[in-house]
Enzyme design. Sequence first.
Site, PDB file in Angstrom:
ATOM      1  N   HIS A 144      28.176 -60.812 -50.690  1.00 51.63           N
ATOM      2  CA  HIS A 144      27.066 -61.169 -49.807  1.00 51.63           C
ATOM      3  C   HIS A 144      27.236 -62.586 -49.284  1.00 51.63           C
ATOM      4  CE1 HIS A 144      23.285 -61.140 -47.961  1.00 51.63           C
ATOM      5  NE2 HIS A 144      22.472 -61.067 -48.984  1.00 51.63           N
ATOM      6  N   HIS A 197      32.200 -56.444 -39.582  1.00 49.77           N
ATOM      7  CA  HIS A 197      30.833 -56.451 -40.115  1.00 49.77           C
ATOM      8  C   HIS A 197      30.331 -55.021 -40.191  1.00 49.77           C
ATOM      9  CE1 HIS A 197      26.559 -57.507 -40.491  1.00 49.77           C
ATOM     10  NE2 HIS A 197      26.987 -58.684 -40.871  1.00 49.77           N
ATOM     11  N   ASP A 211      30.602 -65.879 -40.900  1.00 58.25           N
ATOM     12  CA  ASP A 211      31.316 -66.672 -41.891  1.00 58.25           C
ATOM     13  C   ASP A 211      32.634 -67.241 -41.412  1.00 58.25           C
ATOM     14  OD1 ASP A 211      29.488 -66.493 -43.970  1.00 58.25           O
ATOM     15  OD2 ASP A 211      30.110 -64.450 -44.407  1.00 58.25           O
TER      16      ASP A 211
HETATM   17  N1  CMC Z   1      40.586 -57.339 -41.633  1.00 57.99           N
HETATM   18  C1  CMC Z   1      41.390 -56.283 -41.405  1.00 57.99           C
HETATM   19  N2  CMC Z   1      40.955 -55.019 -41.276  1.00 57.99           N
HETATM   20  C2  CMC Z   1      39.653 -54.815 -41.389  1.00 57.99           C
HETATM   21  C3  CMC Z   1      38.734 -55.858 -41.620  1.00 57.99           C
HETATM   22  C4  CMC Z   1      39.253 -57.162 -41.740  1.00 57.99           C
HETATM   23  N3  CMC Z   1      38.448 -58.199 -41.952  1.00 57.99           N
HETATM   24  N4  CMC Z   1      37.475 -55.379 -41.693  1.00 57.99           N
HETATM   25  C5  CMC Z   1      37.586 -54.057 -41.505  1.00 57.99           C
HETATM   26  N5  CMC Z   1      38.905 -53.712 -41.312  1.00 57.99           N
HETATM   27  C6  CMC Z   1      39.421 -52.380 -41.013  1.00 57.99           C
HETATM   28  C7  CMC Z   1      39.435 -51.508 -42.257  1.00 57.99           C
HETATM   29  O1  CMC Z   1      40.652 -51.626 -42.948  1.00 57.99           O
HETATM   30  C8  CMC Z   1      39.206 -50.151 -41.668  1.00 57.99           C
HETATM   31  O2  CMC Z   1      40.436 -49.738 -41.099  1.00 57.99           O
HETATM   32  P1  CMC Z   1      40.867 -48.177 -41.173  1.00 57.99           P
HETATM   33  O3  CMC Z   1      39.872 -47.467 -40.316  1.00 57.99           O
HETATM   34  O4  CMC Z   1      42.267 -48.154 -40.647  1.00 57.99           O
HETATM   35  O5  CMC Z   1      40.771 -47.798 -42.624  1.00 57.99           O
HETATM   36  C9  CMC Z   1      38.259 -50.394 -40.496  1.00 57.99           C
HETATM   37  O6  CMC Z   1      38.521 -51.759 -40.106  1.00 57.99           O
HETATM   38  C10 CMC Z   1      36.776 -50.249 -40.882  1.00 57.99           C
HETATM   39  O7  CMC Z   1      36.510 -51.119 -41.976  1.00 57.99           O
HETATM   40  P2  CMC Z   1      35.472 -50.836 -43.157  1.00 57.99           P
HETATM   41  O8  CMC Z   1      35.966 -51.552 -44.376  1.00 57.99           O
HETATM   42  O9  CMC Z   1      35.218 -49.361 -43.249  1.00 57.99           O
HETATM   43  O10 CMC Z   1      34.165 -51.520 -42.596  1.00 57.99           O
HETATM   44  P3  CMC Z   1      32.857 -51.856 -43.426  1.00 57.99           P
HETATM   45  O11 CMC Z   1      31.734 -51.790 -42.475  1.00 57.99           O
HETATM   46  O12 CMC Z   1      32.753 -51.031 -44.668  1.00 57.99           O
HETATM   47  O13 CMC Z   1      33.141 -53.351 -43.899  1.00 57.99           O
HETATM   48  C11 CMC Z   1      33.163 -55.693 -44.006  1.00 57.99           C
HETATM   49  C12 CMC Z   1      32.558 -54.457 -43.333  1.00 57.99           C
HETATM   50  C13 CMC Z   1      32.406 -56.945 -43.546  1.00 57.99           C
HETATM   51  C14 CMC Z   1      33.010 -55.592 -45.554  1.00 57.99           C
HETATM   52  C15 CMC Z   1      34.649 -55.796 -43.639  1.00 57.99           C
HETATM   53  O14 CMC Z   1      34.780 -55.891 -42.241  1.00 57.99           O
HETATM   54  C16 CMC Z   1      35.348 -56.966 -44.325  1.00 57.99           C
HETATM   55  O15 CMC Z   1      35.802 -56.824 -45.455  1.00 57.99           O
HETATM   56  N6  CMC Z   1      35.461 -58.134 -43.640  1.00 57.99           N
HETATM   57  C17 CMC Z   1      36.047 -59.304 -44.249  1.00 57.99           C
HETATM   58  C18 CMC Z   1      35.029 -59.971 -45.192  1.00 57.99           C
HETATM   59  C19 CMC Z   1      33.959 -60.711 -44.440  1.00 57.99           C
HETATM   60  O16 CMC Z   1      34.218 -61.443 -43.499  1.00 57.99           O
HETATM   61  N7  CMC Z   1      32.688 -60.550 -44.889  1.00 57.99           N
HETATM   62  C20 CMC Z   1      31.541 -61.230 -44.286  1.00 57.99           C
HETATM   63  C21 CMC Z   1      30.629 -60.266 -43.623  1.00 57.99           C
HETATM   64  S1  CMC Z   1      29.326 -61.062 -42.697  1.00 57.99           S
HETATM   65  C22 CMC Z   1      28.206 -61.621 -43.912  1.00 57.99           C
HETATM   66  C23 CMC Z   1      26.758 -61.323 -43.637  1.00 57.99           C
HETATM   67  O17 CMC Z   1      26.341 -60.942 -42.541  1.00 57.99           O
HETATM   68  O18 CMC Z   1      25.964 -61.479 -44.608  1.00 57.99           O
END
Ligand code: CMC
Length: 437
Positions: free
Chosen positions: A275, A314, A370
């Site tokens: 988070h 995100h 972030d």
């Molecule tokens: N770098 C590379 N690939 C990514 C990334 C990333 N940062 N984020 C998502 N992907 C890819 C992921 O591998 C997947 O690819 P595929 O379809 O080939 O398997 C696709 O994009 C969809 O990703 P997901 O993991 O299913 O997306 P999610 O909605 O479950 O995850 C997230 C969202 C924020 C956890 C993720 O984008 C992530 O890990 N980002 C990096 C960590 C980060 O910056 N977190 C801060 C979020 S903002 C904080 C807030 O608002 O409170």
Amino acid sequence: MSNEASTSGKETLTVRDNRTGQDYEIPITDGTIAAKDLGQIKIGDDQPGLATYDPGFVNTASCRSAVTYIDGDKGVLEYRGYPIEQLAEKSSFLEVAYLLIHGSLPTKDEMDAWVHEITYHTFVHENVKSFMEGFRYDAHPMGMLMASVGALSTFYPDARNITDADNRHMQIVRMIAKMPTLGAWSFRHAQGKPFVYPDNDLGYTANFLSMLFKMSEKKFEADERLVKALDTLFILHADHEQNCSTNAVRSVGSSEVDPYSAVAAGVAALYGPLHGGANEAVLRMLRRIGSKSEIPAFMEGVKNGNERLMGFGHRVYKNYDPRAKIIKKSAEDVFEVTGTNPLLDIALELEKIALEDEYFVKRKLYPNVDFYSGLIYEAFQFPPEMFTVLFAIGRTPGWLAQWLELVQDKDQKIARPKQIYTGDRQLTFTPASERWA
Ligand code: CMC
């Protein structure tokens, strides 16, 4: 909330239970069905009704809320209907806090009274100081903040009277006012420096900076551009609808506990790396990449699935996070004062490459809040452990606005999800003396 017009004119869902062949018609309101309406779908009168399974609430609305609106596809964020871009540019954190709590912008008199109230509640009881001094020298400031916010409930036992509107207001003022004091003191403790008392001549954010950084000078006067940048960061973090920590505040608050205890639960949720901790991970990543020439190799690793580009992507935003755009601009203002951070060049180059790269474009991965915030915090000379404390101070009005909405919402009940039981049943107990014989 508005729905697309239905083609049949009927706002219902027809469900056939193929186990019994029976049809049900379930009303659709605001694009949702009421989970309790599924309860009528049963295979026998003595059987449980149908329920939904939704770990992490990925497709379940837990409340009606008029605080924050997000359209993730379009990159829109509004507090009480006002776009975040306008609030960040033209408002102040305390005015935004008023807006979130009261639902509308203040008149001049209301704003003056609000600022006065907050300013004169920034001090904490001396005993708070004593117990904060009792933490170990290396205590994490977020753990200290969580414990001290919870402890405030023991200083204000009247806070339990959550049905009284004036009483609720009093606790809200106290909490918004005291968070910077507790946050700054957690920081000073970790640094082994004496606690600095609030300076009521200063504005909210300038006073926070004074409590953080003042040493022997008579008055600490922070550069106005830094005060504005930190105030803007607080505005950007002030609310984000039903995220993990807000859900924690609502869930704990639904037991009708006092608001200090409910907000302490929010701080606890924010403490977790999924988070509040991503900006710290961005800094680590930028340091590891080290120079612009290493970016192509790093990006290959990301595309091969060996790395993640931290600060990108995100769950809700499938477009540029509107907060990231504003933070990028604030970073420029801060670096004008502090001198640039060499990691900024790497971040800018990473963003440029990612926004043109098919991997990121196809997956709708854009910078999130972030990506740049850690760089700004570092320019202020905050250690990474302080990043979530700053987030918590900004998020406090949002948590309280959501708590206020919760306690006045007649639809709300104590949070108590269902489960799908997967364990054993009806085992016969054998006493230990026989089992171990
Ligand atoms: N770098 C590379 N690939 C990514 C990334 C990333 N940062 N984020 C998502 N992907 C890819 C992921 O591998 C997947 O690819 P595929 O379809 O080939 O398997 C696709 O994009 C969809 O990703 P997901 O993991 O299913 O997306 P999610 O909605 O479950 O995850 C997230 C969202 C924020 C956890 C993720 O984008 C992530 O890990 N980002 C990096 C960590 C980060 O910056 N977190 C801060 C979020 S903002 C904080 C807030 O608002 O409170």
